[in-house]
Write an enzyme that holds these catalytic residues in place. Sequence first.
Site, PDB file in Angstrom:
ATOM      1  N   GLU A   1       0.820  -1.225   0.000  1.00 46.81           N
ATOM      2  CA  GLU A   1       0.000   0.000   0.000  1.00 46.81           C
ATOM      3  C   GLU A   1       0.848   1.268   0.000  1.00 46.81           C
ATOM      4  O   GLU A   1       0.633   2.188   0.781  1.00 46.81           O
ATOM      5  CB  GLU A   1      -0.982  -0.003   1.192  1.00 46.81           C
ATOM      6  CG  GLU A   1      -2.081  -1.045   1.022  1.00 46.81           C
ATOM      7  CD  GLU A   1      -3.241  -0.905   1.977  1.00 46.81           C
ATOM      8  OE1 GLU A   1      -3.241   0.019   2.807  1.00 46.81           O
ATOM      9  OE2 GLU A   1      -4.148  -1.748   1.892  1.00 46.81           O
TER      10      GLU A   1
HETATM   11  C1  LIG Z   1       3.028  -9.431   0.703  1.00 41.15           C
HETATM   12  C2  LIG Z   1       2.557  -8.511  -0.342  1.00 41.15           C
HETATM   13  C3  LIG Z   1       1.204  -8.414  -0.625  1.00 41.15           C
HETATM   14  C4  LIG Z   1       0.749  -7.594  -1.662  1.00 41.15           C
HETATM   15  N1  LIG Z   1      -0.576  -7.590  -2.002  1.00 41.15           N
HETATM   16  C5  LIG Z   1      -0.966  -6.931  -3.125  1.00 41.15           C
HETATM   17  C6  LIG Z   1      -2.302  -7.060  -3.611  1.00 41.15           C
HETATM   18  O1  LIG Z   1      -3.141  -7.734  -3.008  1.00 41.15           O
HETATM   19  N2  LIG Z   1      -2.626  -6.428  -4.760  1.00 41.15           N
HETATM   20  C7  LIG Z   1      -1.728  -5.666  -5.458  1.00 41.15           C
HETATM   21  O2  LIG Z   1      -2.081  -5.135  -6.494  1.00 41.15           O
HETATM   22  N3  LIG Z   1      -0.456  -5.508  -5.014  1.00 41.15           N
HETATM   23  C8  LIG Z   1      -0.057  -6.136  -3.885  1.00 41.15           C
HETATM   24  N4  LIG Z   1       1.243  -5.994  -3.423  1.00 41.15           N
HETATM   25  C9  LIG Z   1       2.145  -5.123  -4.136  1.00 41.15           C
HETATM   26  C10 LIG Z   1       2.605  -3.942  -3.342  1.00 41.15           C
HETATM   27  O3  LIG Z   1       1.609  -2.974  -3.271  1.00 41.15           O
HETATM   28  C11 LIG Z   1       3.887  -3.461  -4.055  1.00 41.15           C
HETATM   29  O4  LIG Z   1       4.867  -4.386  -3.652  1.00 41.15           O
HETATM   30  C12 LIG Z   1       4.287  -2.107  -3.690  1.00 41.15           C
HETATM   31  O5  LIG Z   1       3.423  -1.196  -4.283  1.00 41.15           O
HETATM   32  C13 LIG Z   1       5.712  -1.761  -4.090  1.00 41.15           C
HETATM   33  O6  LIG Z   1       6.076  -2.194  -5.395  1.00 41.15           O
HETATM   34  P1  LIG Z   1       7.416  -3.057  -5.611  1.00 41.15           P
HETATM   35  O7  LIG Z   1       7.441  -4.131  -4.607  1.00 41.15           O
HETATM   36  O8  LIG Z   1       7.476  -3.430  -7.023  1.00 41.15           O
HETATM   37  O9  LIG Z   1       8.599  -2.058  -5.247  1.00 41.15           O
HETATM   38  P2  LIG Z   1       9.306  -1.011  -6.244  1.00 41.15           P
HETATM   39  O10 LIG Z   1       8.299  -0.142  -6.867  1.00 41.15           O
HETATM   40  O11 LIG Z   1      10.239  -1.745  -7.126  1.00 41.15           O
HETATM   41  O12 LIG Z   1      10.130  -0.103  -5.230  1.00 41.15           O
HETATM   42  C14 LIG Z   1      11.438  -0.441  -4.734  1.00 41.15           C
HETATM   43  C15 LIG Z   1      11.862   0.604  -3.715  1.00 41.15           C
HETATM   44  O13 LIG Z   1      11.975   1.878  -4.348  1.00 41.15           O
HETATM   45  C16 LIG Z   1      11.266   2.844  -3.594  1.00 41.15           C
HETATM   46  N5  LIG Z   1      10.746   3.854  -4.505  1.00 41.15           N
HETATM   47  C17 LIG Z   1      10.081   3.679  -5.660  1.00 41.15           C
HETATM   48  N6  LIG Z   1       9.786   4.869  -6.211  1.00 41.15           N
HETATM   49  C18 LIG Z   1      10.262   5.822  -5.380  1.00 41.15           C
HETATM   50  C19 LIG Z   1      10.283   7.249  -5.375  1.00 41.15           C
HETATM   51  N7  LIG Z   1       9.740   7.966  -6.344  1.00 41.15           N
HETATM   52  N8  LIG Z   1      10.865   7.880  -4.345  1.00 41.15           N
HETATM   53  C20 LIG Z   1      11.425   7.175  -3.339  1.00 41.15           C
HETATM   54  N9  LIG Z   1      11.434   5.841  -3.282  1.00 41.15           N
HETATM   55  C21 LIG Z   1      10.882   5.169  -4.296  1.00 41.15           C
HETATM   56  C22 LIG Z   1      10.163   2.087  -2.900  1.00 41.15           C
HETATM   57  O14 LIG Z   1       9.755   2.769  -1.711  1.00 41.15           O
HETATM   58  C23 LIG Z   1      10.864   0.772  -2.580  1.00 41.15           C
HETATM   59  O15 LIG Z   1      11.553   0.919  -1.381  1.00 41.15           O
HETATM   60  C24 LIG Z   1       1.679  -6.803  -2.383  1.00 41.15           C
HETATM   61  C25 LIG Z   1       3.042  -6.872  -2.077  1.00 41.15           C
HETATM   62  C26 LIG Z   1       3.486  -7.710  -1.081  1.00 41.15           C
HETATM   63  C27 LIG Z   1       4.949  -7.778  -0.807  1.00 41.15           C
END
Ligand SMILES: Cc1cc2nc3c(=O)[nH]c(=O)nc-3n(C[C@H](O)[C@H](O)[C@H](O)COP(=O)(O)OP(=O)(O)OC[C@H]3O[C@@H](n4cnc5c(N)ncnc54)[C@H](O)[C@@H]3O)c2cc1C
Length: 818
Positions: free
Chosen positions: A502
């Site tokens: 989230e």
């Molecule tokens: C256990 C689990 C359950 C989930 N459940 C759902 C679900 O039910 N439905 C769904 O749709 N999604 C779900 N998600 C997805 C979740 O919402 C995403 O993992 C999350 O939005 C982050 O995306 P990412 O993991 O690809 O990280 P990335 O986007 O690859 O980010 C990597 C890092 O970069 C940082 N970052 C990225 N952009 C910026 C910026 N502009 N400035 C500073 N920092 C930045 C982030 O904070 C993070 O630390 C789930 C994820 C997990 C792990």
Amino acid sequence: MLLAALITVLFVIAVLVLAYQRLPLLVFSLVFTVLLGIYLVFGDPSGLWKGLLLLMLVLVWLFNIRPLRKALISRPFLKTYLRLLPTMSATEREALEAGTVWWDGELFTGKPDWNKLLSTPRAQLSAEEQAFLDGPCEALCAMVDDFDVTHRRADLSPEAWEFIRQHGFFAMIIPKKYGGLQFGTYAQSSVLIKLGSRSVVLGTTVGVPNSLGPGELLVHYGTEAQKDYWLPRLARGLEIPCFALTSPTVGSDAASISDTGIVCRGMYKGEEVLGLKLNFSKRYITLAPIATVVGLAFRMFDPDKLLGGESDLGITCALLPRDTPGITIGRRHFPLNIPFQNGPVQGRDVFVPLDAIIGGPAMAGRGWRMLVEQLSVGRCISLPSFSSGGAMSAIWATGAYARIRRQFNLPVGRFEGVEAVLARMLGTVYIMDAARSVTTGAIDAGERPAVPAAILKYHLTEMGRAIANDAMDVHGGKGVMLGPRNYLARGYQAAPIGITVEGANILTRNLIIFGQGAIRCHPYVLREMQVARETEGEKRVDEFDRALFGHIGFAISNAVRSLVMAITFARFESAPGTGPVKRYHQHIERFSASFAFATDVAMLSLGGYLKKKESLSARLGDVLSFLYLASMVLKHHRDAGSPPEDLPVVEWSCRHLLYRAQEQLHDFLRNFPNRLLAALLRMLIFPRGRTYFAPGDRLGAQLAELAMTPGPTRERLCRHAFTSGAGNPLHDLEEALRMSVGVEVLERKLRVEGVKTGRVTALDTPGQIAQGRTLGILTAAEADLLRDYDRRIMHIINVDDFDPAELPAGRTPGENRS
Ligand SMILES: Cc1cc2nc3c(=O)[nH]c(=O)nc-3n(C[C@H](O)[C@H](O)[C@H](O)COP(=O)(O)OP(=O)(O)OC[C@H]3O[C@@H](n4cnc5c(N)ncnc54)[C@H](O)[C@@H]3O)c2cc1C
């Protein structure tokens, strides 16, 4: 000479007081003119000083002539402003406009109106909600064995699933007319705390259908037909929903969705209809492996203009039954040893009719708005509640453990090092409870506070992670050894999950809290932007002029307020409460003025570049967050009837938060690129240096004692955690803690009269008790009590051990329950 100097000082003070009061420009000009007249007659100023004052007088009156100031200042400034105004995409605008501005807006004014906060109704449970917590919630917690869930089954038991469905756990947000429970936000949060305090898998499983997903989207945007069909089925647990937004290439930047839905004609249930051909690849989707209906976010295109409008319609949300041809679903991810149902979903040429769109074809392209509107509030419910549940069970257990676990002949909690950790834990959990209680109370009263939601998401999950660390440290090896007796480690392992979902935390802190807050909550910035973008001609100049001069007066007043309150420690500011509570209100006012002033200077001097300077925005966001959290602490204490025994916790929490606000402001100034402006800001914000101190050790010791003493503070704080029921480690710990208070006297007697005098020679506790009884140091009843206590303690401090063959995952461990 002396008299002239005195009159000058009085004049300057009077002008500062005038600016401090934030009067309308005309009133300010009139009073300033009178004051200056008196000063010119009696103070006899001369030279440059006198010239400066006369110039000020002229300017002040010129600013009152609107046609003149518009021509000379506002119109030329508007031209430059329009050139510099960053473009804003529709998705950015929708995110910015989501939700309402509440107490967060007051903190941006530099002069918060406490009535706005204090008049917010106290968070309360209805009789029905309380009965649900005391009945089905307790029963469900009691039936879940977390080690069985996390180690043996990698799932909840079939009985638990059935119980969840039958008792409407998935239906907390669904209106009663569709068979749901229709609970308030505070109640939802309290249920999730209880479940999360027992098992992260349980909390997550129940939390997801009650947060952003098919249920919530249908309630707010669904057509009547969709509501009538889906909501009763979701409420009865006949359907298990999931919501799929994230894909391998699209994580944090969720608006850049690459999954597509193309409008076309196709066959559906034997008929040719207008619909969507969907191609998508999603991952990390909670509940997907067992979901019967998938909420899907995709980008919708109508290349052949079959709908007669745009060809790129934008982000759209639709509902797909699991058995729709072309969907691949069922595989599981394995999130950090916390095996709640989570996995990927793919779709290839999946065809659904247009009425699969949530809200029907009319809502095509409105998906992003729907998501941000719901997430803007939802962010402060599920994850902050799970974190609070884990944190409450952690402090409940750790306070008790620190008192019953002895080393060097003392409860470990009596050592200053551990005391500091306990204090930090107790104070932090209080902040968490205050923030989520007061904020959910505001939501129940009709607010939809988007910026506070981001504050709670970030800070409460970070606090939860810090508390998990602290609890593990205090428990030592007991926290590390996994098994049915370990009540901490799975929560510790789960902490990064809350950090990631989230809105991952780094992004939330650096981009969202201040980025959204500065524009949305600032009393003038959004108005200026809207006027510049949305109006035309003379009306635009006129409205811009009003906003601009309001903004200038606001910034000057905040500079003065910041300086005056820094010099006086805000002692003369009127504020609610008495004694230390009043002082914390006053300090919040002081830092609010400094924060508002620093924000204006940063926005004015850095403009759009501030968005790129994420570390600066993050620090300002931290200041805003700490002020918000401190306000929640004060309101929460008041809502609880201001119990005096909680006062040390309130003091620790406010001191801790305000100290951190000060330090983040200081770091902001240290890193501000324009050093001249930074120096000016420092003079006005910290004219006496950094004068605010973190909580002292003595206050910390008081908190540690509260954490280790059974009583109202512990109970109030952990009221929603699952602490009841024999066999529940949290219950066993509390029982032992209650006994320890009486037993410690007997232990001392045995040590002083027996062990220290050499009459008792046994090294083990049962042996010492036996000798103590024989020597008449203990009565029979006292010896029995000590034996019973010792048995309980050994039961608690023992850890599990396994036959090596039993350890591979999925094998049933034959744990040693000696
Ligand atoms: C256990 C689990 C359950 C989930 N459940 C759902 C679900 O039910 N439905 C769904 O749709 N999604 C779900 N998600 C997805 C979740 O919402 C995403 O993992 C999350 O939005 C982050 O995306 P990412 O993991 O690809 O990280 P990335 O986007 O690859 O980010 C990597 C890092 O970069 C940082 N970052 C990225 N952009 C910026 C910026 N502009 N400035 C500073 N920092 C930045 C982030 O904070 C993070 O630390 C789930 C994820 C997990 C792990």
